[in-house]
Structures are given as C-alpha cells and as structure tokens.
Scaffold this motif. Structure first.
Motif, PDB file in Angstrom:
ATOM      1  N   ILE A 297       0.843  -1.200   0.000  1.00 32.67           N
ATOM      2  CA  ILE A 297       0.000   0.000   0.000  1.00 32.67           C
ATOM      3  C   ILE A 297       0.878   1.250   0.000  1.00 32.67           C
ATOM      4  CG2 ILE A 297      -1.649   1.345   1.369  1.00 32.67           C
ATOM      5  CD1 ILE A 297      -2.836  -1.291   2.330  1.00 32.67           C
ATOM      6  N   GLY A 298       0.549   2.183  -0.877  1.00 32.91           N
ATOM      7  CA  GLY A 298       1.305   3.426  -0.948  1.00 32.91           C
ATOM      8  C   GLY A 298       2.441   3.402  -1.950  1.00 32.91           C
ATOM      9  N   ASP A 299       2.496   2.352  -2.807  1.00 26.35           N
ATOM     10  CA  ASP A 299       3.532   2.264  -3.843  1.00 26.35           C
ATOM     11  C   ASP A 299       4.927   2.459  -3.251  1.00 26.35           C
ATOM     12  OD1 ASP A 299       4.526   1.884  -6.378  1.00 26.35           O
ATOM     13  OD2 ASP A 299       4.353   3.988  -6.943  1.00 26.35           O
ATOM     14  N   PRO A 300       5.348   1.577  -2.322  1.00 21.50           N
ATOM     15  CA  PRO A 300       6.620   1.763  -1.612  1.00 21.50           C
ATOM     16  C   PRO A 300       7.839   1.647  -2.523  1.00 21.50           C
ATOM     17  CG  PRO A 300       5.731  -0.411  -1.180  1.00 21.50           C
ATOM     18  CD  PRO A 300       4.670   0.333  -1.919  1.00 21.50           C
ATOM     19  N   ARG A 301       8.887   2.383  -2.176  1.00 13.95           N
ATOM     20  CA  ARG A 301      10.165   2.304  -2.883  1.00 13.95           C
ATOM     21  C   ARG A 301      11.110   1.325  -2.212  1.00 13.95           C
ATOM     22  NH1 ARG A 301      11.668   8.394  -2.493  1.00 13.95           N
ATOM     23  NH2 ARG A 301      13.676   7.679  -3.313  1.00 13.95           N
ATOM     24  N   LEU A 302      10.808   0.964  -0.961  1.00  6.44           N
ATOM     25  CA  LEU A 302      11.601  -0.005  -0.206  1.00  6.44           C
ATOM     26  C   LEU A 302      10.651  -0.963   0.491  1.00  6.44           C
ATOM     27  CD1 LEU A 302      14.206  -1.083   1.155  1.00  6.44           C
ATOM     28  CD2 LEU A 302      13.886   0.682   2.911  1.00  6.44           C
TER      29      LEU A 302
END
Length: 295
Positions: free
Chosen positions: A150-155
């Motif tokens: 959720i939230g389009d994580p980068r990590l």
C-alpha cells in the motif's frame, strides 16, 4: 536508486551488540540477507524499518536520510515482519481499506481500486470477504505482502516470509516477491538458503552482527567450486573428522551422516567431489566466522 548503509552499529541495553559496523549497498531488485538465528538480521531490518534507533552509522535511500527522516521513510516503506498479528474477525478487504486510509489515501474510489488490485495481485480476491482469522499461514503471508504494498513503496522489507509455508504456498510467495522486485528495492531476510538462491541477484551473509561476505550468489558459489568434498560416515566418527578437517556441514541421509569438507585438495580417496552450492558458501563462511570468534 540504492539503499546505502554505512558503519551501522547497534548495542542493546543488555550488552548484546546486534550490529557491528554494517556496510552494504543494496540496489534495485531482490536483495537477500542470509544468516543463522540471532545473527542480527532482524535487528538490521527493524532499524531500516525505523522501528529502532541505531547507535552509530548512516542509512540513505537515495537522498533520503532513513535514520533521521523517519516519517518520510514510513510513507514509502513496505514492511512484513517475521511475526505480525491480524484482527481475526475482520475481512482482508476491510482491513486493507482501513490501512490504506491510515496511509493517507483519502479518496474512497482510489482506495477501492487499490484494494481490489492488491487482492487480485496476491491471489486473495476470492476470499476477500472471509475473516483473517480463517486464513491459512500462506494466505496470511500474502495478506502481509498486500498491506506492505500500500502506498507504492520504494523499499520493501520482508523478514523470514516463507517460514512455516507448505511447498505450494512457498512457490506462490516466491513468484509474488520476484514480480514485486522488478521495480522496487526488496530486502529478503531469511535463514533459508534456497530462498536466496532462487530469488536474489545480490546478497549478504551476516553472522554475529557483522557482514562476512556479500555479492552475487552465483559468483560466491564459484569461489568454492572444486573445493567441496563429501563422505558418508558413522556419526561416532564425526568428532574425529572435525578435528582433522574443515567440516562445514553435516546431513543425515539414509541413516548415515554425510559430511561436507572444504579443502583445496581431496582429503583422501574415500571422499568424492561435491557440486558446490550456496549452502556450502553459507556454511563455510559461518564456520570460519565462528572459528575466528572462538580462537
């Protein structure tokens, strides 16, 4: 974009030094962190996930200071801890919708599209209205990944994600992680060597809080090629072999103990060459580290 970890150290109040000057550069894609229980893997994961403070060192995700800009990090972080609880009477659909709201996705329509997409991606759509308490272990792990996305994580950090899964669930979970790792930094922390070998192009082995080796799994395996020898012995002979040779691992097979020995040359004609694999690298490095500590 890389995750750059430099001179990271952490000592707990009981005196245990969990991390000792950890230095790692983690690129885009799947990165494996391998080590025995108590090696410091979870301590490193918790530090990267902003759940605890390091004593010294720095961590940067691109230009973002992970240790000092925690709120910004949490907005682009997905985290699946080794153990996580669920609200047993809540459905996965409602729980994901709630988490999305907490993460700042205020539009009802946007949340609906996101939740439906995640449930489809994690193969949970058909059970979206069932309570989380009725889910199998593998289904709960897939739900854990869904909430981490959720939230389009980068990590994304996943800690021991396949422990306890049956073979079919493990394969499905591997496929999902591989897909996610195409466009994101995914750190896979585990003690299961096969998971790293199957999924990761880059890895590190950590033992007693220190990074003992890092690199590409295939290249690391190449370093011990032609130096692994095996022999089936009676278990009563093990101590003798351990005193005379560098025994890096033992396996019970058909009632006999099979030892793997690291040696540049064949120890004696009773040994046969064994095809080196990542497990041999792991045990060789862990054995060497433990010998250094006990010396």
């Amino acid at each position: 974009m890389n995750l750059q970890i430099e001179n990271l150290s952490k000592t707990y109040s009981n005196g245990v030094q969990a991390l000792k000057n950890v230095n790692l550069t983690i690129p885009m894609g799947m990165f494996g962190l391998l080590g025995p229980n108590g090696a410091g893997k979870s301590s490193l994961m918790r530090t990267l996930a902003t759940l605890q403070q390091a004593d010294t060192g720095s961590v940067f995700l691109g230009d973002l200071d992970v240790l000092n800009e925690k709120e910004k990090v949490r907005k682009i972080l997905g985290y699946l801890p080794q153990e996580f609880g669920v609200y047993p009477k809540v459905s996965s659909y409602n729980m994901l919708n709630h988490i999305a709201s907490l993460k700042g996705i205020s539009s009802k329509g946007e949340r609906k599209d996101l939740v439906e997409s995640l449930l489809t991606k994690t193969n949970l759509w058909d059970v979206r209205n069932k309570s989380l308490g009725s889910y199998s272990g593998g289904m709960k792990q897939r739900f854990g990944i869904a909430q981490a996305l959720i939230g389009d994580p980068r990590l994304i950090i996943v800690d021991e994600p396949t422990a306890g899964l049956d073979p079919a669930e493990r394969v499905r979970f591997h496929n999902l992680l591989s897909e996610i790792g195409e466009n994101t930094i995914v750190i896979l922390s585990t003690h299961i060597v096969e998971d790293i070998s199957n999924l990761c192009n880059n890895m590190a082995i950590i033992c007693l809080g220190e990074v003992v080796v890092k690199g590409n799994p295939a290249e690391l395996t190449q370093d011990v090629k032609g130096r692994i020898w095996k022999k089936a012995i009676d278990k009563t002979e093990l101590i003798t072999y351990q005193s005379d040779l560098k025994v890096i691992s033992t396996h019970l097979k058909a009632g006999q103990t099979v030892i793997h020995v690291l040696s540049d040359n064949q120890p004696d004609p009773s040994f046969e060459a064994s095809t080196a694999n990542l497990e041999d690298v792991y045990f060789a490095e862990i054995t060497a580290r433990m010998e250094t500590v006990s010396a």
